[in-house]
Structure formats: structure tokens, C-alpha cells
Design a protein around this motif. Structure first.
Motif, mmCIF file in Angstrom:
data_model
loop_
_atom_site.group_PDB
_atom_site.id
_atom_site.type_symbol
_atom_site.label_atom_id
_atom_site.label_comp_id
_atom_site.label_asym_id
_atom_site.label_seq_id
_atom_site.Cartn_x
_atom_site.Cartn_y
_atom_site.Cartn_z
ATOM 1 N N LEU A 16 -46.590 -45.521 18.311
ATOM 2 C CA LEU A 16 -46.122 -45.183 16.909
ATOM 3 C C LEU A 16 -47.017 -44.174 16.419
ATOM 4 N N LEU A 17 -48.155 -44.554 16.064
ATOM 5 C CA LEU A 17 -49.105 -43.816 15.418
ATOM 6 C C LEU A 17 -49.356 -42.600 15.919
ATOM 7 N N LEU A 18 -49.485 -42.461 17.142
ATOM 8 C CA LEU A 18 -49.781 -41.265 17.819
ATOM 9 C C LEU A 18 -48.608 -40.050 17.796
ATOM 10 N N MET A 19 -47.319 -40.956 17.858
ATOM 11 C CA MET A 19 -46.140 -39.818 17.633
ATOM 12 C C MET A 19 -46.121 -39.477 16.222
ATOM 13 N N TYR A 20 -46.340 -40.281 15.292
ATOM 14 C CA TYR A 20 -46.271 -39.847 13.946
ATOM 15 C C TYR A 20 -47.348 -38.726 13.799
ATOM 16 N N LEU A 21 -48.679 -38.752 14.227
ATOM 17 C CA LEU A 21 -49.799 -37.716 14.022
ATOM 18 C C LEU A 21 -49.308 -36.440 14.811
ATOM 19 N N PHE A 22 -48.896 -36.721 16.102
ATOM 20 C CA PHE A 22 -48.614 -35.385 17.238
ATOM 21 C C PHE A 22 -47.387 -34.575 16.288
ATOM 22 N N ILE A 23 -46.390 -35.390 15.988
ATOM 23 C CA ILE A 23 -45.037 -34.764 15.410
ATOM 24 C C ILE A 23 -45.389 -34.211 13.984
ATOM 25 N N GLU A 24 -45.848 -35.008 12.928
ATOM 26 C CA GLU A 24 -45.766 -34.900 11.631
ATOM 27 C C GLU A 24 -46.963 -34.128 11.099
ATOM 28 N N LYS A 25 -47.909 -34.307 11.644
ATOM 29 C CA LYS A 25 -49.340 -33.704 11.454
ATOM 30 C C LYS A 25 -49.880 -32.536 12.040
ATOM 31 N N LEU A 26 -49.648 -32.440 13.522
ATOM 32 C CA LEU A 26 -49.820 -31.368 14.560
ATOM 33 C C LEU A 26 -48.748 -30.476 14.742
ATOM 34 N N ASN A 27 -47.645 -30.876 14.340
ATOM 35 C CA ASN A 27 -46.282 -30.010 14.783
ATOM 36 C C ASN A 27 -46.032 -29.892 16.044
ATOM 37 N N PHE A 28 -46.258 -30.931 17.041
ATOM 38 C CA PHE A 28 -45.966 -30.938 18.317
ATOM 39 C C PHE A 28 -44.371 -31.114 18.445
ATOM 40 N N TRP A 29 -43.919 -30.644 19.811
ATOM 41 C CA TRP A 29 -42.609 -31.041 20.155
ATOM 42 C C TRP A 29 -42.450 -32.483 20.404
ATOM 43 N N GLU A 30 -41.323 -33.137 20.074
ATOM 44 C CA GLU A 30 -41.194 -34.324 20.304
ATOM 45 C C GLU A 30 -41.490 -34.782 21.743
ATOM 46 N N MET A 31 -40.994 -34.074 22.833
ATOM 47 C CA MET A 31 -41.348 -34.691 24.082
ATOM 48 C C MET A 31 -42.673 -34.648 24.610
ATOM 49 N N TYR A 32 -43.504 -33.419 24.118
ATOM 50 C CA TYR A 32 -44.921 -33.391 24.380
ATOM 51 C C TYR A 32 -45.725 -34.432 23.755
ATOM 52 N N SER A 33 -45.197 -34.618 22.458
ATOM 53 C CA SER A 33 -45.778 -35.888 21.937
ATOM 54 C C SER A 33 -45.747 -37.422 22.481
ATOM 55 N N LYS A 34 -44.471 -37.486 23.069
ATOM 56 C CA LYS A 34 -44.177 -38.435 23.846
ATOM 57 C C LYS A 34 -44.984 -38.762 25.076
ATOM 58 N N ILE A 35 -45.177 -37.754 25.768
ATOM 59 C CA ILE A 35 -45.735 -37.640 27.152
ATOM 60 C C ILE A 35 -47.274 -37.806 26.811
ATOM 61 N N PHE A 36 -48.019 -37.360 25.456
ATOM 62 C CA PHE A 36 -49.375 -37.524 25.461
ATOM 63 C C PHE A 36 -49.491 -38.817 24.978
ATOM 64 N N ALA A 37 -48.858 -39.352 23.975
ATOM 65 C CA ALA A 37 -48.750 -40.747 23.481
ATOM 66 C C ALA A 37 -48.696 -41.873 24.651
ATOM 67 N N THR A 38 -47.817 -41.546 25.486
ATOM 68 C CA THR A 38 -47.436 -42.477 26.618
ATOM 69 C C THR A 38 -48.791 -42.544 27.376
ATOM 70 N N GLY A 39 -49.417 -41.426 27.787
ATOM 71 C CA GLY A 39 -50.582 -41.183 28.539
ATOM 72 C C GLY A 39 -51.850 -41.752 28.078
ATOM 73 N N ILE A 40 -52.046 -41.495 26.746
ATOM 74 C CA ILE A 40 -52.942 -42.298 25.918
ATOM 75 C C ILE A 40 -53.043 -43.854 25.866
ATOM 76 N N VAL A 41 -52.007 -44.461 25.636
ATOM 77 C CA VAL A 41 -51.679 -45.868 25.580
ATOM 78 C C VAL A 41 -51.556 -46.434 27.026
ATOM 79 N N PHE A 42 -51.212 -45.793 28.054
ATOM 80 C CA PHE A 42 -51.161 -46.214 29.291
ATOM 81 C C PHE A 42 -52.582 -46.409 30.031
#
Length: 129
Positions: free
Chosen positions: A89-115
Motif C-alpha cells: 500500500l505504501l509503495l502504491m501511494y508513493l509510486f502513484i501520488e508522489k512519482l506520478n507512475f501509471w497505476e498498473m506499472y505501480s502495481k507491478i513494481f510494488a508486487t515485485g518488491i514485496v515478492f
């Protein structure tokens, strides 16, 4: 720590994660779309189901030699998983709200890091293999 063994274990854990993801998405779909359960509750319940499935699949496929009590092991798994959920959840917030990444890219990155984090915590701290 043997790098080849760790890579092989990570590949097996990827299979475990994929199976648990199917459980999570399937549970969410059934609860939300078919039984009309509020999406936040459906999310929480599907998280609980997928974490349990992850533990079962992990025990069958990868972490077979655990000698600790199942209750103690499950408590550790849920603790790690809750921390992983919060991290996601924190990574999604940071990627989307702070870095303006597209939601799906954010989800892929966050999932990879948490995995990676979940795998290493389970390998090194929970199962110590």
C-alpha cells in the motif's frame, strides 16, 4: 547461502505466489461480484484466504522441512504478510501520488518488491533454509 539454490527456491516461490494469487483473485471475485460483499471486506477476506493458501502451497512445494509448530509458523506468516500488505500500500501511494507512475506499472513494481521481501523473510527468518 548458495546463489543457485536461492534462485531455484525463488522460482518455486514464484509458483507458490502465482497459486496464492489465483486464490486471492478468485475469492475476491466470488465474494464481491457473486455474493455482493462490500469490496473492502472482500479484499480483507481474500487476503486472509490467499495468505493461508500461500502457506499451504509453500509447505507442499518449497518449505517442506519446517519443524516448528504450525500455529507458530502461521503467526509468523501472517505477520510477514500483513507487513507486506502495508508495504504494498505504501509503495502504491508513493509510486502513484508522489512519482506520478501509471497505476498498473505501480502495481507491478510494488508486487515485485514485496515478492522479493516476502521470499527473503520466509527463507531467512521463518524457515531458515
Amino acid at each position: 547461502m548458495n546463489i543457485r539454490t536461492t534462485i531455484f527456491q525463488a522460482m518455486l516461490y514464484l509458483i507458490v505466489g502465482a497459486l496464492a494469487t489465483v486464490v486471492e483473485w478468485g475469492t475476491f471475485y466470488i465474494l464481491n461480484a457473486k455474493l455482493c460483499v462490500y469490496y473492502m471486506l472482500a479484499t480483507a477476506l481474500s487476503f486472509i484466504a490467499s495468505t493461508f493458501a500461500n502457506w499451504i502451497f509453500g509447505r507442499i512445494i518449497l518449505f517442506r522441512n519446517s519443524s516448528q509448530s504450525k500455529i507458530k509458523e502461521l503467526a509468523k506468516i501472517y505477520t510477514v504478510s500483513i507487513a507486506g500488505l502495508l508495504m504494498n500500500l505504501l509503495l502504491m501511494y508513493l509510486f502513484i501520488e508522489k512519482l506520478n507512475f501509471w497505476e498498473m506499472y505501480s502495481k507491478i513494481f510494488a508486487t515485485g518488491i514485496v515478492f522479493v521481501w516476502n521470499f527473503l523473510i520466509r527463507k531467512l527468518l521463518i524457515y531458515k533454509i
